[in-house]
Design a protein around this motif. Sequence first.
Motif, mmCIF file in Angstrom:
data_model
loop_
_atom_site.group_PDB
_atom_site.id
_atom_site.type_symbol
_atom_site.label_atom_id
_atom_site.label_comp_id
_atom_site.label_asym_id
_atom_site.label_seq_id
_atom_site.Cartn_x
_atom_site.Cartn_y
_atom_site.Cartn_z
ATOM 1 N N ASN A 205 0.847 -1.192 0.000
ATOM 2 C CA ASN A 205 0.000 0.000 0.000
ATOM 3 C C ASN A 205 0.890 1.252 0.000
ATOM 4 O O ASN A 205 2.114 1.153 0.132
ATOM 5 C CB ASN A 205 -0.971 -0.009 1.181
ATOM 6 C CG ASN A 205 -0.243 -0.062 2.525
ATOM 7 O OD1 ASN A 205 0.905 0.355 2.647
ATOM 8 N ND2 ASN A 205 -0.911 -0.585 3.534
ATOM 9 N N MET A 206 0.284 2.416 -0.137
ATOM 10 C CA MET A 206 1.067 3.657 -0.234
ATOM 11 C C MET A 206 1.818 3.949 1.066
ATOM 12 O O MET A 206 2.918 4.489 1.048
ATOM 13 C CB MET A 206 0.155 4.840 -0.590
ATOM 14 C CG MET A 206 -0.374 4.834 -2.009
ATOM 15 S SD MET A 206 0.893 4.556 -3.279
ATOM 16 C CE MET A 206 1.917 5.998 -3.071
ATOM 17 N N SER A 207 1.214 3.576 2.181
ATOM 18 C CA SER A 207 1.859 3.833 3.465
ATOM 19 C C SER A 207 3.214 3.125 3.540
ATOM 20 O O SER A 207 4.226 3.718 3.935
ATOM 21 C CB SER A 207 0.935 3.363 4.585
ATOM 22 O OG SER A 207 1.563 3.494 5.822
ATOM 23 N N SER A 208 3.245 1.863 3.131
ATOM 24 C CA SER A 208 4.501 1.109 3.161
ATOM 25 C C SER A 208 5.497 1.655 2.150
ATOM 26 O O SER A 208 6.696 1.728 2.406
ATOM 27 C CB SER A 208 4.246 -0.371 2.861
ATOM 28 O OG SER A 208 3.475 -0.933 3.891
ATOM 29 N N ARG A 209 5.006 2.037 0.979
ATOM 30 C CA ARG A 209 5.912 2.604 -0.029
ATOM 31 C C ARG A 209 6.534 3.897 0.488
ATOM 32 O O ARG A 209 7.684 4.203 0.218
ATOM 33 C CB ARG A 209 5.154 2.865 -1.341
ATOM 34 C CG ARG A 209 4.708 1.592 -2.033
ATOM 35 C CD ARG A 209 3.982 1.903 -3.340
ATOM 36 N NE ARG A 209 3.334 0.705 -3.877
ATOM 37 C CZ ARG A 209 2.640 0.679 -5.003
ATOM 38 N NH1 ARG A 209 2.493 1.787 -5.715
ATOM 39 N NH2 ARG A 209 2.084 -0.436 -5.420
ATOM 40 N N VAL A 231 -2.506 1.160 -7.279
ATOM 41 C CA VAL A 231 -2.491 1.479 -5.839
ATOM 42 C C VAL A 231 -2.348 2.994 -5.659
ATOM 43 O O VAL A 231 -3.048 3.610 -4.849
ATOM 44 C CB VAL A 231 -1.330 0.728 -5.140
ATOM 45 C CG1 VAL A 231 -1.244 1.107 -3.668
ATOM 46 C CG2 VAL A 231 -1.476 -0.780 -5.307
ATOM 47 N N THR A 232 -1.468 3.585 -6.443
ATOM 48 C CA THR A 232 -1.262 5.038 -6.395
ATOM 49 C C THR A 232 -2.547 5.756 -6.813
ATOM 50 O O THR A 232 -2.990 6.714 -6.169
ATOM 51 C CB THR A 232 -0.133 5.452 -7.387
ATOM 52 O OG1 THR A 232 0.886 4.445 -7.380
ATOM 53 C CG2 THR A 232 0.448 6.787 -7.042
ATOM 54 N N GLN A 234 -5.604 4.668 -6.761
ATOM 55 C CA GLN A 234 -6.689 4.514 -5.773
ATOM 56 C C GLN A 234 -6.486 5.451 -4.582
ATOM 57 O O GLN A 234 -7.432 6.040 -4.080
ATOM 58 C CB GLN A 234 -6.791 3.056 -5.336
ATOM 59 C CG GLN A 234 -7.650 2.277 -6.328
ATOM 60 C CD GLN A 234 -7.448 0.781 -6.261
ATOM 61 O OE1 GLN A 234 -6.463 0.297 -5.692
ATOM 62 N NE2 GLN A 234 -8.368 0.039 -6.852
ATOM 63 N N TYR A 235 -5.247 5.574 -4.145
ATOM 64 C CA TYR A 235 -4.945 6.480 -3.028
ATOM 65 C C TYR A 235 -5.314 7.917 -3.409
ATOM 66 O O TYR A 235 -5.897 8.660 -2.630
ATOM 67 C CB TYR A 235 -3.454 6.383 -2.674
ATOM 68 C CG TYR A 235 -3.025 7.250 -1.508
ATOM 69 C CD1 TYR A 235 -2.832 6.710 -0.238
ATOM 70 C CD2 TYR A 235 -2.803 8.623 -1.671
ATOM 71 C CE1 TYR A 235 -2.430 7.503 0.831
ATOM 72 C CE2 TYR A 235 -2.408 9.427 -0.612
ATOM 73 C CZ TYR A 235 -2.213 8.864 0.636
ATOM 74 O OH TYR A 235 -1.826 9.657 1.695
ATOM 75 N N GLU A 314 -1.794 2.876 9.306
ATOM 76 C CA GLU A 314 -1.391 1.474 9.172
ATOM 77 C C GLU A 314 -0.374 1.105 10.252
ATOM 78 O O GLU A 314 -0.384 -0.009 10.763
ATOM 79 C CB GLU A 314 -0.783 1.223 7.777
ATOM 80 C CG GLU A 314 -1.777 1.331 6.628
ATOM 81 C CD GLU A 314 -2.041 2.766 6.150
ATOM 82 O OE1 GLU A 314 -1.502 3.721 6.761
ATOM 83 O OE2 GLU A 314 -2.790 2.923 5.171
#
Lengths: 428, 175
Positions: A205-209, A231-232, A234-235, A314
């Motif tokens: 997800n974006m948080s982990s990236r 994913v980008t 959708q965020y 997260e």
Amino acid sequence: MGQTITEKIFAAHLRDTPTPGNMVLDIDVIMCHEITTPIAIMDLMEKGLDQVCDPTRIKAVIDHVTPPKDSKTATQAKIMRDWAKRHSIKDFFDIGRNGVCHALFPEKGFIRPGNTVIMGDSHTCTHGAFGAFAAGVGTTDLEVGIFKGVCAFRAPKSLKIEVTGTLPKGVVAKDIILNIIKKLTVNGGTDLVIEFCGPVIDAMNMSSRMTLCNMAVEAGATSGVCRPDLVTAQYLWPFIKDEYQSPEQAAEAFSRWHSDEDAHYERVLTLDVSTLAPQVTYGFKPDNVKDVGEMEGTKIDQVYIGSCTNGRIEDIREAAAVLRGKVIANDVRGILTPATPAIFSQAMEEGLLKIFMDSGFCVLNPTCGACLGMSSGVLAEGEACASTTNRNFNGRMGKGGMVHLMSPASAAAAAITGAITDPRRFLD
Amino acid sequence: MKQFGGPAAFINRNDINTDEIIPAKYLTEITKKALQPHLLEDLHLEGGQFDPHSTELREARVLVTRSNFGCGSSREHAVWALEVNDINVVIGESFARIFRQNMFNCGILAVELSKADLDQLFALKDKVTVAVDLEGEKLTATSNDATVECAFTLNPFDKKLIGAGGWLAYADANY
Ligand code: SF4
């Protein structure tokens, strides 16, 4: 020869080539906080150049010491506030609406794939998670950015890290990046942009990236970057829904920012994470990294969960999963600082703050606080902190203090036992 | 053009970060001058004592160090802390990117030398003075009993910044 994502972004923003190999870029997003910006503002004022290139490209926040801890920090905040007002900078965030810059600005939808981003802050590389070129700069670069909307860089070189395998339970992005820094060392990435790719990154997800890209600078890198994808999209969807028909279509458009197959890399590394253990730092350099097992039992006095690395929802969920129904050790001080008001409020709604408070944690407002040892949890001489932040430099969290960097789950486990502990013990 | 060089101080360590050059607690200052007494205040050298108030450091115009100098936080305060202590050249094997750029942006010099050249500089004993020939891209270090000459290369753009007196002046004139 194909191009890397960073080469594509540079080419699309090129304003000037003052000398071969040096490129002056137009900057899309110029971010400002109250530690490095006030001196830039004062200098521009003194030189009679108090102008901004375009108020809509400037995003400003008071985040490092908020609320102010003394009159000096109050003055820094005031300089920012007056300046934002004077130049009609609409995206300015003051107390009640402020949060740690690298968590707040993405959440507001300020960064898009293909953007160029600068800030007077080394962890600006976080925004590379969106497929942007985002670099930390000093105050003079920031000043020129504010004034002229440009910044100079050397022609970009990239290092590709392909992350493969299946991430074991209890092992997260923070563990991956600590392990990568261990392998690269603190200057293995100097003058390079680290491109994170491979199936593990695609599934993140974006948080982990953001956690990964956030710490690219700890390996000396100019920035980190991830491929913008669905994913980008959708965020970012709430911010781009008028521009595209669907997140899928947006992702398709973002693919213009993918590196070409035949792009050139200075170096390519592969990391299989299937057997990776939770990682913890020892000593005073972020490449001093060991498996948690090797550090098990090392006593800690404080636990700090927050910062631009791991203060997102997260991360709070991950720590809460360990803490649920437990109390922290008697002689440990636990501090949670959700990185933004939206994260704080979400954590409240999900009942996570209650889990932290019931376990004995103190919950603070969004701010950088103890991360850089300026307020809200500074260590005393000889104390150790299990921390989800990104720097363990000598004195970083207070003179004579030791910081052990780790994931939110590992930090929560350390809070329960009072010593460095494998978090998988508390996850069923 | 500005002159570079003068008496040198030596710090034999890799990876000195900007928190060590100027601790975060001084980041609340809004004038450069206020940083002056705090240069390298929290620096620790393994096995050795480091005195941030030594005569050597106080009189230095040149700092000689090892690799990856200025890593960590982007704070330009680290460069200013050197500047307000009249240090106008830092010589090392390598620099962190942001620190290096901050030096040239302020119109002062970060010079990269090979490890072998640095070893020679470190081997010079007492009272070392460094003279920098910017055009010829070479420097001469002299002590009581020896002289060492080293060639270096500057990035052409960084050289322009030095000539312009820094990035703000350059950008104001060109963009
Ligand atoms: S949380 Fe820490 S690392 Fe992140 S911007 Fe704030 S001070 Fe810097």
